[in-house]
Scaffold this motif. Structure first.
Motif, PDB file in Angstrom:
ATOM      1  N   MET A   1      -5.272  -9.794 -14.796  1.00 44.44           N
ATOM      2  CA  MET A   1      -5.897  -9.401 -13.264  1.00 44.44           C
ATOM      3  C   MET A   1      -5.189  -8.357 -13.149  1.00 44.44           C
ATOM      4  N   CYS A   2      -3.950  -8.176 -12.746  1.00 42.00           N
ATOM      5  CA  CYS A   2      -3.306  -6.516 -12.149  1.00 42.00           C
ATOM      6  C   CYS A   2      -4.108  -6.292 -10.742  1.00 42.00           C
ATOM      7  N   GLY A   3      -3.470  -5.005 -10.832  1.00 41.00           N
ATOM      8  CA  GLY A   3      -3.613  -4.995  -9.080  1.00 41.00           C
ATOM      9  C   GLY A   3      -3.639  -2.929  -9.442  1.00 41.00           C
ATOM     10  N   ILE A   4      -4.683  -3.175  -8.690  1.00 43.04           N
ATOM     11  CA  ILE A   4      -4.590  -1.048  -8.272  1.00 43.04           C
ATOM     12  C   ILE A   4      -4.820  -1.142  -6.871  1.00 43.04           C
ATOM     13  N   VAL A   5      -4.179   0.183  -6.270  1.00 46.39           N
ATOM     14  CA  VAL A   5      -3.389   0.769  -4.763  1.00 46.39           C
ATOM     15  C   VAL A   5      -3.499   2.068  -5.031  1.00 46.39           C
ATOM     16  N   GLY A   6      -4.408   2.583  -3.547  1.00 46.70           N
ATOM     17  CA  GLY A   6      -4.985   3.942  -3.871  1.00 46.70           C
ATOM     18  C   GLY A   6      -4.839   4.702  -2.647  1.00 46.70           C
ATOM     19  N   CYS A   7      -4.163   5.759  -1.975  1.00 40.93           N
ATOM     20  CA  CYS A   7      -4.951   6.054  -0.402  1.00 40.93           C
ATOM     21  C   CYS A   7      -4.621   6.599   0.049  1.00 40.93           C
ATOM     22  N   ILE A   8      -5.293   8.130   1.185  1.00 38.32           N
ATOM     23  CA  ILE A   8      -4.654   9.483   1.154  1.00 38.32           C
ATOM     24  C   ILE A   8      -4.213   8.987   2.519  1.00 38.32           C
ATOM     25  N   LEU A   9      -3.278   9.610   3.226  1.00 32.04           N
ATOM     26  CA  LEU A   9      -2.511   9.722   4.222  1.00 32.04           C
ATOM     27  C   LEU A   9      -1.885  10.525   5.068  1.00 32.04           C
ATOM     28  N   ASN A  10      -1.894  11.146   6.237  1.00 34.32           N
ATOM     29  CA  ASN A  10      -1.002  12.213   6.694  1.00 34.32           C
ATOM     30  C   ASN A  10       0.027  11.639   6.707  1.00 34.32           C
ATOM     31  N   LYS A  11       0.876  11.189   5.586  1.00 33.39           N
ATOM     32  CA  LYS A  11       2.581  11.280   5.340  1.00 33.39           C
ATOM     33  C   LYS A  11       2.648  10.973   4.068  1.00 33.39           C
ATOM     34  N   GLU A  12       3.570  10.608   3.814  1.00 30.48           N
ATOM     35  CA  GLU A  12       4.383  11.084   2.210  1.00 30.48           C
ATOM     36  C   GLU A  12       3.359   9.434   1.897  1.00 30.48           C
ATOM     37  N   VAL A  13       3.457   9.567   0.529  1.00 33.86           N
ATOM     38  CA  VAL A  13       2.543   7.701   0.179  1.00 33.86           C
ATOM     39  C   VAL A  13       3.220   7.072   0.209  1.00 33.86           C
ATOM     40  N   ALA A  14       3.753   7.443  -0.475  1.00 34.11           N
ATOM     41  CA  ALA A  14       4.902   6.437  -1.449  1.00 34.11           C
ATOM     42  C   ALA A  14       5.364   5.506  -1.012  1.00 34.11           C
ATOM     43  N   PRO A  15       6.730   5.211   0.135  1.00 39.32           N
ATOM     44  CA  PRO A  15       6.593   3.819   0.300  1.00 39.32           C
ATOM     45  C   PRO A  15       5.490   2.949   1.068  1.00 39.32           C
ATOM     46  N   THR A  16       4.521   3.656   1.262  1.00 37.30           N
ATOM     47  CA  THR A  16       3.268   2.854   2.563  1.00 37.30           C
ATOM     48  C   THR A  16       2.658   2.048   0.679  1.00 37.30           C
ATOM     49  N   ILE A  17       2.486   2.958  -0.253  1.00 37.65           N
ATOM     50  CA  ILE A  17       1.147   2.487  -1.438  1.00 37.65           C
ATOM     51  C   ILE A  17       2.527   1.349  -2.236  1.00 37.65           C
ATOM     52  N   ILE A  18       3.551   1.500  -1.985  1.00 36.23           N
ATOM     53  CA  ILE A  18       4.484   0.417  -3.212  1.00 36.23           C
ATOM     54  C   ILE A  18       4.928  -0.156  -2.150  1.00 36.23           C
ATOM     55  N   GLU A  19       4.732  -0.667  -0.959  1.00 31.00           N
ATOM     56  CA  GLU A  19       4.771  -1.630   0.457  1.00 31.00           C
ATOM     57  C   GLU A  19       3.488  -2.310   0.068  1.00 31.00           C
ATOM     58  N   SER A  20       1.747  -1.790  -0.685  1.00 34.08           N
ATOM     59  CA  SER A  20       1.300  -2.565  -0.628  1.00 34.08           C
ATOM     60  C   SER A  20       0.891  -2.331  -1.945  1.00 34.08           C
ATOM     61  N   ILE A  21       1.694  -2.009  -3.096  1.00 31.47           N
ATOM     62  CA  ILE A  21       1.371  -2.551  -4.625  1.00 31.47           C
ATOM     63  C   ILE A  21       2.084  -3.978  -4.358  1.00 31.47           C
ATOM     64  N   LYS A  22       3.044  -4.283  -3.749  1.00 29.92           N
ATOM     65  CA  LYS A  22       4.108  -5.646  -4.054  1.00 29.92           C
ATOM     66  C   LYS A  22       3.448  -6.493  -3.339  1.00 29.92           C
ATOM     67  N   LYS A  23       2.301  -6.398  -2.304  1.00 34.65           N
ATOM     68  CA  LYS A  23       1.314  -7.106  -1.974  1.00 34.65           C
ATOM     69  C   LYS A  23       0.038  -8.005  -2.988  1.00 34.65           C
ATOM     70  N   LEU A  24       0.066  -7.572  -3.902  1.00 36.08           N
ATOM     71  CA  LEU A  24      -0.286  -8.035  -5.069  1.00 36.08           C
ATOM     72  C   LEU A  24       0.172  -8.663  -6.559  1.00 36.08           C
ATOM     73  N   GLU A  25       1.472  -8.589  -6.181  1.00 40.05           N
ATOM     74  CA  GLU A  25       2.536  -9.237  -6.922  1.00 40.05           C
ATOM     75  C   GLU A  25       2.052 -10.788  -7.301  1.00 40.05           C
ATOM     76  N   TYR A  26       1.320 -11.444  -6.520  1.00 38.07           N
ATOM     77  CA  TYR A  26       0.849 -12.762  -7.251  1.00 38.07           C
ATOM     78  C   TYR A  26      -0.212 -12.631  -8.346  1.00 38.07           C
ATOM     79  N   ARG A  27      -0.158 -11.298  -8.419  1.00 40.84           N
ATOM     80  CA  ARG A  27      -1.707 -11.310  -9.201  1.00 40.84           C
ATOM     81  C   ARG A  27      -1.325 -11.759 -10.590  1.00 40.84           C
ATOM     82  N   GLY A  28      -0.170 -11.783 -10.756  1.00 36.59           N
ATOM     83  CA  GLY A  28       0.595 -11.330 -11.404  1.00 36.59           C
ATOM     84  C   GLY A  28       0.961 -10.363 -12.853  1.00 36.59           C
ATOM     85  N   TYR A  29       2.105  -9.971 -13.084  1.00 35.91           N
ATOM     86  CA  TYR A  29       1.868  -8.117 -13.448  1.00 35.91           C
ATOM     87  C   TYR A  29       3.310  -8.536 -15.027  1.00 35.91           C
ATOM     88  N   ASP A  30       3.317  -7.791 -15.227  1.00 43.68           N
ATOM     89  CA  ASP A  30       4.244  -7.121 -16.493  1.00 43.68           C
ATOM     90  C   ASP A  30       4.744  -5.388 -16.353  1.00 43.68           C
TER      91      ASP A  30
END
Length: 590
Positions: A1-30
């Motif tokens: 299943m996996c999960g992808i997040v990508g974004c282009i923002l007017n600020k540093e993306v890492a904090p946002t992108i990691i919070e976003s990818i956490k929301k896909l943990e339910y899909r199962g991952y290793d």
């Protein structure tokens, strides 16, 4: 299943992108990883849960206003740091994350290696950044290089690519794997699923198969695979976060049942690998299956299939009972272990014993699990993570693997042709929900249920009964129809619901007569059969299927409606089907 997040923002993306990818943990991952762009590609990734990896390498401490991230459910290659996404090109100018299965990756990898490309992982995904690199060096921009790349891919994909040569965009593409766009005032997003972006925006564009996306901070361009722009509707999402994780479905179990058509496609893609495994088998004159629970029922169908199609003596042993049979094994026995998790304690213990004397094959859903490391051969079911405790899509994928195994052992083109039609049959089965809801309402207060089948469909009766017991707490039993007069018929009373499994085929006449005996004693009949069957038209509750599903193939399709019957009965009884009492997803202690 996996999960992808990508974004282009007017600020540093890492904090946002990691919070976003956490929301896909339910899909199962290793494993998890992130790549961002500055004057170079910055990558951090590791094996394990997000918190574990973050504690070690601090995923959010990485610069850049554009980035991609991924949580991986291993399909090709073990769950290691090297196999975690993102994957880069040789020149480290391009980085890619990908969900799906690239069926022709071996051929592509060999071709690229001959051209001088060096690979660092075992994954199918890594061919993608190398192909994009190849085409950019031929003078193409990132968009056209990605277009040329996906035209070379056979299989399924949702992907996102970034390049230091074009630091203002992300290119995405989709085929048979979900990908959505999120639109916001602060920038734009790509993601595998809606939950990833709900905290940032509720404005979503759903991409369709064979569409390509160019994502910029202030612009989104959706194109077909000829790069012609397409006008897409922006949808406002009103789900709450929990609903979003379930794709809008009220429960994971229902979501996972509705994923079964895609699971059929994904698991059938394993056919070439299964054929390769078969070519490596030693000589054997006996087969044993070892399994527990639902996997045991899949094994029983395997026994019928092997003995009728291959004429090889076969038996099925419960893993917890294996020690009483182990002395019968020898070097001419093939022992097949079936487990969703690959960690089932009884099954693992049995495997370690069997491999001392016999050739072993594991059919498993989790790459890198303990059983995959012990077995001589491994077939992966490609069902993706299953959150609901009651097995649904993993059971179906186990069956498909067994059928493919038998088809290649017998070189049976007829069986392969039948399997190719499963996807369409499964879509038809999902159309029966309203009828099944009505049946569930009628029988929600029943204290007993009986499931009756013969031959290939006796194990289906057992599995249907198990599903009902697991998530509705109604007592249910599956019986072979020929055994009715040897005891079970005494349990049939007025009004008791009986599910009769009655596909066309050689066993039909005897099963039909058995079901008539049950009806004559006042039972309420629920029949699963063919829509062309005029003999059962007088029965009140019918769940009918497409013509052409004979009794050999029926276990792969009829089970979908039995899963739905259990699900909707649990809903009528106001029981959470995802979390049945006293049960766990994986039994890891003996």
């Amino acid at each position: 299943m996996c999960g992808i997040v990508g974004c282009i923002l007017n600020k540093e993306v890492a904090p946002t992108i990691i919070e976003s990818i956490k929301k896909l943990e339910y899909r199962g991952y290793d494993s998890v990883g992130i790549a961002t762009l500055t004057d170079k590609i910055n990558v951090k990734k590791g094996s394990g849960k997000i918190k574990e990896v973050d504690d070690q390498i601090h995923l959010t401490e990485i610069d850049g206003n554009i980035g991609i991230a991924h949580v991986r459910w291993a399909t090709h290659g073990n769950p290691t740091k090297e196999n975690a996404h993102p994957h880069n090109s040789c020149d480290n100018k391009i980085s890619v994350v990908h969900n799906g299965i690239i069926e022709n990756y071996k051929e592509l990898r060999e071709e690229l290696e001959k051209e001088g490309h060096t690979f660092k992982s075992e994954t199918d995904t890594e061919v993608i950044p190398h192909l994009i690199e190849k085409y950019t060096k031929q003078g193409n921009d990132l968009l056209h290089a990605t277009q040329k790349t996906i035209n070379k891919l056979i299989g399924s994909y949702a992907l996102a690519a970034i390049s230091i040569d074009e630091p203002d965009k992300i290119i995405g593409a989709r085929k048979e794997s979900p990908l959505i766009v999120g639109v916001s005032e602060d920038g734009n997003f790509l993601a595998s699923d809606v939950p990833a972006i709900l905290n940032e925006t509720r404005q979503v564009i759903y991409l369709d198969d064979n569409e390509i996306i160019q994502l910029e901070k202030d612009n989104v361009t959706v194109m077909n695979n000829q790069l012609e722009p397409i006008k897409k509707e922006v949808v406002t999402i009103d789900w709450n976060p929990e609903m979003a994780e379930k794709g809008g479905y009220p429960h994971f179990m229902l979501k996972e049942i509705n994923e079964e058509p895609q699971v059929i496609k994904d698991t059938l893609s394993e056919s070439p690998k299964i054929k390769e495994i078969v070519s490596k088998f030693k000589n054997f004159n006996r087969i044993c299956f070892v399994a527990c629970g639902t996997s045991y029922h899949a094994s029983l169908i395997g026994e019928y299939l092997i003995e009728t199609q291959l004429h090889i003596p076969t038996e099925v042993i419960l893993a917890s009972e294996f020690e009483y049979f182990q002395n019968t094994l020898d070097d001419h026995t093939l022992v097949i272990f079936i487990t969703q998790s690959g960690e089932t304690a009884d099954t693992l213990k049995a495997l370690k014993t069997a491999k001392k004397v016999s050739e072993t094959l594991a059919i498993v859903n989790v790459v890198g699990s303990s059983i995959t490391r012990e077995a001589d051969h491994v077939i992966y079911t490609r069902a993706g993570p299953e959150i609901g405790v009651a097995a649904t899509k993993t059971y179906l994928s186990q069956l498909i693997c067994i059928y493919l195994l038998v088809a290649h052992l017998s070189d049976d083109t007829w069986l392969i042709d039948k399997l190719s039609k499963l996807h369409d049959y499964s879509l038809n089965s999902l159309k029966h929900e309203e009828n099944i809801k009505n049946i569930a309402k009628k029988y929600k207060s029943a204290s007993d249920f009986f499931y009756i089948g013969r031959g290939f469909n006796y194990p289906t009766a057992l599995e249907g009964a198990l599903k009902l017991k697991e998530i509705t707490y109604i007592h249910a039993e599956g019986y072979p129809s020929g055994e009715l007069k040897h005891g079970p018929l005494a349990l049939i009373d007025e009004g008791i619901p009986v599910v009769g499994i009655l596909p066309p085929g050689p066993s039909y006449p005897k099963t039909y007569n058995n079901l008539q005996e049950i009806k004559a004693r006042g039972a309420n009949m629920i029949i699963l059969g063919s829509e062309e069957d005029t003999q059962i038209n007088q029965i009140e509750n019918k769940i009918l299927f497409n013509p052409g599903i004979d009794e050999i193939i029926a276990p792969l399709i009829y089970i979908i409606d039995l899963q739905l019957l259990s699900y909707y009965t649990s809903i009528e009884k106001k029981i959470d089907p995802d979390k049945p009492k006293n049960l766990a997803k994986s039994v890891t202690v003996v």
